[in-house]
Enzyme design. Structure first.
Site, PDB file in Angstrom:
ATOM      1  N   ARG A 126      18.612 -10.384 -36.348  1.00 49.52           N
ATOM      2  CA  ARG A 126      20.044 -10.149 -36.157  1.00 49.52           C
ATOM      3  C   ARG A 126      20.368  -9.607 -34.756  1.00 49.52           C
ATOM      4  NH1 ARG A 126      19.826  -7.736 -41.301  1.00 49.52           N
ATOM      5  NH2 ARG A 126      20.238  -9.258 -42.963  1.00 49.52           N
ATOM      6  N   LYS A 148      27.536 -15.672 -22.664  1.00 45.95           N
ATOM      7  CA  LYS A 148      27.567 -16.930 -23.439  1.00 45.95           C
ATOM      8  C   LYS A 148      26.143 -17.449 -23.586  1.00 45.95           C
ATOM      9  CE  LYS A 148      32.211 -18.849 -22.916  1.00 45.95           C
ATOM     10  NZ  LYS A 148      33.018 -19.985 -22.411  1.00 45.95           N
ATOM     11  N   GLU A 189      29.502 -24.204  -9.057  1.00 49.48           N
ATOM     12  CA  GLU A 189      30.100 -23.117  -9.839  1.00 49.48           C
ATOM     13  C   GLU A 189      30.631 -22.029  -8.900  1.00 49.48           C
ATOM     14  OE1 GLU A 189      30.590 -23.318 -13.064  1.00 49.48           O
ATOM     15  OE2 GLU A 189      28.826 -24.013 -14.173  1.00 49.48           O
ATOM     16  N   LYS A 231      33.506 -13.765 -11.664  1.00 51.67           N
ATOM     17  CA  LYS A 231      33.265 -14.045 -13.088  1.00 51.67           C
ATOM     18  C   LYS A 231      33.377 -12.766 -13.909  1.00 51.67           C
ATOM     19  CE  LYS A 231      30.356 -16.123 -16.560  1.00 51.67           C
ATOM     20  NZ  LYS A 231      29.326 -17.135 -16.897  1.00 51.67           N
ATOM     21  N   GLU A 241      36.504 -14.544 -25.226  1.00 58.31           N
ATOM     22  CA  GLU A 241      37.358 -15.727 -25.032  1.00 58.31           C
ATOM     23  C   GLU A 241      38.386 -15.843 -26.172  1.00 58.31           C
ATOM     24  OE1 GLU A 241      35.200 -19.483 -24.636  1.00 58.31           O
ATOM     25  OE2 GLU A 241      36.174 -19.765 -22.700  1.00 58.31           O
ATOM     26  N   ARG A 246      39.501 -15.850 -20.448  1.00 53.34           N
ATOM     27  CA  ARG A 246      38.162 -16.322 -20.074  1.00 53.34           C
ATOM     28  C   ARG A 246      38.095 -17.846 -19.972  1.00 53.34           C
ATOM     29  NH1 ARG A 246      32.121 -14.305 -21.874  1.00 53.34           N
ATOM     30  NH2 ARG A 246      31.053 -15.813 -20.547  1.00 53.34           N
ATOM     31  N   ASN A 250      36.357 -21.970 -17.473  1.00 52.95           N
ATOM     32  CA  ASN A 250      36.009 -23.312 -17.930  1.00 52.95           C
ATOM     33  C   ASN A 250      36.675 -24.383 -17.077  1.00 52.95           C
ATOM     34  OD1 ASN A 250      35.603 -25.169 -20.843  1.00 52.95           O
ATOM     35  ND2 ASN A 250      34.190 -23.567 -20.309  1.00 52.95           N
ATOM     36  N   HIS A 253      35.397 -27.953 -16.702  1.00 53.95           N
ATOM     37  CA  HIS A 253      34.367 -28.157 -17.730  1.00 53.95           C
ATOM     38  C   HIS A 253      34.792 -29.063 -18.871  1.00 53.95           C
ATOM     39  CE1 HIS A 253      32.342 -25.047 -15.508  1.00 53.95           C
ATOM     40  NE2 HIS A 253      31.311 -25.055 -16.326  1.00 53.95           N
ATOM     41  N   HIS A 257      31.641 -31.387 -19.412  1.00 53.06           N
ATOM     42  CA  HIS A 257      30.830 -31.467 -20.637  1.00 53.06           C
ATOM     43  C   HIS A 257      30.856 -32.877 -21.208  1.00 53.06           C
ATOM     44  CE1 HIS A 257      30.828 -26.835 -21.433  1.00 53.06           C
ATOM     45  NE2 HIS A 257      30.001 -27.187 -20.486  1.00 53.06           N
ATOM     46  N   HIS A 269      24.463 -30.102 -14.466  1.00 54.06           N
ATOM     47  CA  HIS A 269      25.694 -29.415 -14.863  1.00 54.06           C
ATOM     48  C   HIS A 269      26.629 -29.220 -13.673  1.00 54.06           C
ATOM     49  CE1 HIS A 269      28.353 -26.833 -17.128  1.00 54.06           C
ATOM     50  NE2 HIS A 269      28.218 -25.881 -16.234  1.00 54.06           N
TER      51      HIS A 269
HETATM   52  N1  LIG Z   1      25.949 -19.193 -20.211  1.00 51.61           N
HETATM   53  C1  LIG Z   1      26.749 -19.433 -19.174  1.00 51.61           C
HETATM   54  O1  LIG Z   1      27.700 -18.686 -18.876  1.00 51.61           O
HETATM   55  C2  LIG Z   1      26.476 -20.635 -18.316  1.00 51.61           C
HETATM   56  C3  LIG Z   1      27.140 -20.759 -17.089  1.00 51.61           C
HETATM   57  C4  LIG Z   1      26.866 -21.889 -16.301  1.00 51.61           C
HETATM   58  C5  LIG Z   1      25.950 -22.838 -16.727  1.00 51.61           C
HETATM   59  N2  LIG Z   1      25.330 -22.650 -17.938  1.00 51.61           N
HETATM   60  C6  LIG Z   1      24.321 -23.634 -18.400  1.00 51.61           C
HETATM   61  O2  LIG Z   1      23.221 -23.612 -17.480  1.00 51.61           O
HETATM   62  C7  LIG Z   1      22.574 -24.903 -17.491  1.00 51.61           C
HETATM   63  C8  LIG Z   1      22.365 -25.356 -16.062  1.00 51.61           C
HETATM   64  O3  LIG Z   1      21.507 -24.386 -15.467  1.00 51.61           O
HETATM   65  P1  LIG Z   1      20.710 -24.715 -14.116  1.00 51.61           P
HETATM   66  O4  LIG Z   1      21.632 -25.349 -13.146  1.00 51.61           O
HETATM   67  O5  LIG Z   1      19.992 -23.497 -13.757  1.00 51.61           O
HETATM   68  O6  LIG Z   1      19.727 -25.898 -14.544  1.00 51.61           O
HETATM   69  P2  LIG Z   1      18.389 -25.892 -15.408  1.00 51.61           P
HETATM   70  O7  LIG Z   1      18.212 -24.655 -16.204  1.00 51.61           O
HETATM   71  O8  LIG Z   1      18.404 -27.199 -16.107  1.00 51.61           O
HETATM   72  O9  LIG Z   1      17.225 -25.909 -14.269  1.00 51.61           O
HETATM   73  C9  LIG Z   1      17.167 -27.008 -13.387  1.00 51.61           C
HETATM   74  C10 LIG Z   1      15.713 -27.342 -13.050  1.00 51.61           C
HETATM   75  O10 LIG Z   1      15.212 -26.395 -12.085  1.00 51.61           O
HETATM   76  C11 LIG Z   1      13.931 -25.916 -12.500  1.00 51.61           C
HETATM   77  N3  LIG Z   1      13.795 -24.597 -11.876  1.00 51.61           N
HETATM   78  C12 LIG Z   1      14.278 -23.408 -12.319  1.00 51.61           C
HETATM   79  N4  LIG Z   1      14.081 -22.446 -11.389  1.00 51.61           N
HETATM   80  C13 LIG Z   1      13.454 -23.052 -10.343  1.00 51.61           C
HETATM   81  C14 LIG Z   1      13.002 -22.601  -9.066  1.00 51.61           C
HETATM   82  N5  LIG Z   1      13.187 -21.345  -8.644  1.00 51.61           N
HETATM   83  N6  LIG Z   1      12.376 -23.501  -8.254  1.00 51.61           N
HETATM   84  C15 LIG Z   1      12.221 -24.799  -8.641  1.00 51.61           C
HETATM   85  N7  LIG Z   1      12.657 -25.294  -9.818  1.00 51.61           N
HETATM   86  C16 LIG Z   1      13.272 -24.421 -10.649  1.00 51.61           C
HETATM   87  C17 LIG Z   1      13.972 -25.964 -13.992  1.00 51.61           C
HETATM   88  O11 LIG Z   1      12.679 -26.031 -14.545  1.00 51.61           O
HETATM   89  C18 LIG Z   1      14.750 -27.270 -14.221  1.00 51.61           C
HETATM   90  O12 LIG Z   1      13.865 -28.374 -14.149  1.00 51.61           O
HETATM   91  C19 LIG Z   1      23.484 -25.838 -18.302  1.00 51.61           C
HETATM   92  O13 LIG Z   1      22.985 -25.975 -19.599  1.00 51.61           O
HETATM   93  C20 LIG Z   1      24.805 -25.069 -18.359  1.00 51.61           C
HETATM   94  O14 LIG Z   1      25.540 -25.401 -19.533  1.00 51.61           O
HETATM   95  C21 LIG Z   1      25.554 -21.595 -18.735  1.00 51.61           C
HETATM   96  O1  LIG Z   2      31.322 -18.035 -18.849  1.00 49.08           O
HETATM   97  C1  LIG Z   2      32.242 -18.838 -19.161  1.00 49.08           C
HETATM   98  O2  LIG Z   2      33.189 -18.561 -19.923  1.00 49.08           O
HETATM   99  C2  LIG Z   2      32.206 -20.203 -18.616  1.00 49.08           C
HETATM  100  O3  LIG Z   2      33.006 -21.075 -18.975  1.00 49.08           O
HETATM  101  C3  LIG Z   2      31.147 -20.486 -17.590  1.00 49.08           C
HETATM  102  C4  LIG Z   2      30.777 -21.975 -17.477  1.00 49.08           C
HETATM  103  O4  LIG Z   2      30.417 -22.211 -16.109  1.00 49.08           O
HETATM  104  C5  LIG Z   2      29.578 -22.338 -18.338  1.00 49.08           C
HETATM  105  O5  LIG Z   2      29.185 -23.670 -18.095  1.00 49.08           O
HETATM  106  C6  LIG Z   2      29.748 -22.087 -19.846  1.00 49.08           C
HETATM  107  O6  LIG Z   2      28.524 -22.265 -20.497  1.00 49.08           O
HETATM  108  C7  LIG Z   2      30.711 -23.079 -20.470  1.00 49.08           C
HETATM  109  O7  LIG Z   2      31.136 -22.479 -21.646  1.00 49.08           O
HETATM  110  P1  LIG Z   2      31.602 -23.300 -22.955  1.00 49.08           P
HETATM  111  O8  LIG Z   2      32.349 -22.260 -23.711  1.00 49.08           O
HETATM  112  O9  LIG Z   2      32.453 -24.452 -22.470  1.00 49.08           O
HETATM  113  O10 LIG Z   2      30.381 -23.800 -23.637  1.00 49.08           O
HETATM  114 ZN   LIG Z   3      29.452 -24.192 -16.037  1.00 52.42          ZN
END
Ligand SMILES: NC(=O)c1ccc[n+]([C@@H]2O[C@H](COP(=O)([O-])OP(=O)(O)OC[C@H]3O[C@@H](n4cnc5c(N)ncnc54)[C@H](O)[C@@H]3O)[C@@H](O)[C@H]2O)c1
Ligand SMILES: O=C(O)C(=O)C[C@@H](O)[C@H](O)[C@H](O)COP(=O)(O)O
Ligand SMILES: [Zn+2]
Length: 372
Positions: A126, A148, A189, A231, A241, A246, A250, A253, A257, A269
């Site tokens: 949990r 998130k 971003e 952010k 959100e 918040r 997006n 996005h 997406h 992304h």
């Molecule tokens: N939770 C949130 O608020 C939020 C915000 C923005 C994006 N996201 C999510 O994040 C993801 C995109 O993340 P990303 O752009 O980091 O891509 P990713 O996590 O897919 O990583 C991209 C590639 O880079 C590699 N890699 C990682 N660190 C490295 C380094 N230092 N040197 C070389 N290679 C490296 C990874 O193995 C992968 O192959 C998406 O799923 C998106 O939805 C989430």
């Molecule tokens: O943190 C947030 O809120 C965002 O929207 C950040 C985005 O850059 C990110 O890709 C997030 O994962 C998208 O959120 P979602 O709610 O559309 O899944």
């Molecule tokens: Zn994003």
């Protein structure tokens, strides 16, 4: 909101709940932070196989020096990791290792590993505390903060919860090994946050383009700091959100997406976000009368960075945009879309799903024709 720490690191936040530290060498603080924010009987490290091993060694050494027992596992990096199968695999491994509830899970890697491991931390027993050490620019400037967590299921981020990491250590040193396309993807971003915040940050990005291209650590530290400041100021107003604010994060996005899904999650992304910012920006000129020159300013900055600004020619807009029906900003038969009235002035616009589909499809066609 933030203060300069030692060795060029910035402390974005240092409350009793969350520590966010950005800068070169910040990875070496993880052991000290785990002791400060604990106590934790155990640390579980979930590492992105694509992230630099040498720096992972520094993380493990820091945990060892803190005298905390550590369990280690590795995931393939990238979007393919964001699945329930990966989640079940991690839950099962942690249970088999008898990981207790007073453990700290450390996610080490890109945004995909961070989203997935964060969801595991949120749901194992949990919920246990977690820390993230983002190793891509996109994860540092965006994914690491805000809480998130999610995996994909039929569409982007359909299964997830809000569960903020206790510790965020964004160590710029990791960016040296990042492939060009992944680095550029992260800049999308940061441009999004600048478009939301205002022209001063967009001007700063343009004025520091050389430092960004050369990956100058000081420039990168500031770029990540500014991005996180934008952010976190929005997240602090509407963490779950619920109030709406918040949704502004997006921006771009709704289309992004849909593009990621349509390409089988092969489109990066940040690339999808760049295209989404342009298509949704054109939609804002049509829906809100947003100044065309503002959208063109964003488009040309994205393009100058090397990001795509037009949808791929092989995708049908209406087919691709069907995915907005499963967007989390949908409310009944309407969707709430963040749009720019002008640079620095994001607003939320509620419209019928069919109206949104027609508007975005028309904007898509205009982006495609002007992007050729
Ligand atoms: N939770 C949130 O608020 C939020 C915000 C923005 C994006 N996201 C999510 O994040 C993801 C995109 O993340 P990303 O752009 O980091 O891509 P990713 O996590 O897919 O990583 C991209 C590639 O880079 C590699 N890699 C990682 N660190 C490295 C380094 N230092 N040197 C070389 N290679 C490296 C990874 O193995 C992968 O192959 C998406 O799923 C998106 O939805 C989430
Ligand atoms: O943190 C947030 O809120 C965002 O929207 C950040 C985005 O850059 C990110 O890709 C997030 O994962 C998208 O959120 P979602 O709610 O559309 O899944
Ligand atoms: Zn994003």
């Amino acid at each position: 909101m933030s203060q300069e720490a030692d060795r060029g690191c910035w402390i974005i936040q240092d409350s009793h709940d969350v520590a966010i530290i950005v800068g070169p060498g910040a990875r070496r603080l993880i052991g000290r932070l785990a002791l400060e924010y604990g106590p934790y009987s155990t640390i579980v490290v979930v590492a992105d196989a694509g992230a630099p091993r040498a720096m992972l060694g520094d993380i493990l050494a820091g945990i060892r020096d803190a005298g905390i027992p550590v369990y280690f596992t590795e995931l393939p990096g990238g979007e393919k990791t964001k699945t329930l199968d990966t989640v079940v695999q991690l839950w099962s491994w942690m249970a088999k290792e008898n990981v207790p509830r007073d453990a700290l899970l450390v996610a080490y890697g890109g945004g995909a590993v961070s989203d997935t491991a964060g969801f595991v931390a949120a749901t194992y027993m949990r919920g246990i505390d977690w820390a993230t050490v983002p190793t891509t620019l996109l994860a540092m400037a965006d994914a690491a903060v805000g809480g998130k967590t999610a995996v994909n299921l039929g569409a982007k981020n359909i299964v997830g919860v809000f569960h903020h990491p206790r510790i965020v250590v964004a160590d710029i040193d990791h960016l040296g090994t990042l492939p060009h396309e992944e680095y550029v993807s992260g800049l999308a971003e940061i441009v999004k946050h600048a478009a939301i915040h205002g022209r001063d940050l967009l001007d700063w990005l343009r004025g520091n383009a050389e430092g960004l291209v050369k990956r100058n650590p000081e420039t990168l530290t500031r770029a990540v700091k500014y991005s996180l400041d934008v952010k976190m100021s929005i997240v602090s107003r509407d963490y779950r959100e619920k109030r709406g604010d918040r949704m502004i994060l997006n921006l771009g996005h709704t289309v992004a997406h849909a593009l990621e899904k349509a390409t089988g999650y092969t489109m990066r992304h940040g690339y999808a976000v760049a295209i989404g910012l342009v298509v949704e920006g054109i939609a804002a000129t049509m829906k809100l009368g947003a100044p065309r020159e503002d959208i063109e300013e964003i488009r040309s900055l994205l393009s100058s960075i090397g990001l795509p600004t037009a949808p791929p020619s092989g995708l049908d807009p209406m087919e691709t945009l069907e995915a907005i029906k499963l967007d989390k900003k949908r409310r009944g038969n309407r969707i709430v879309m963040p749009m720019l009235k002008e640079i620095g002035k994001p607003v939320l616009v509620s419209m019928g799903i069919e109206e949104a589909l027609d508007l975005l499809a028309e904007a898509w066609r205009l982006a495609a024709s002007s992007g050729q």
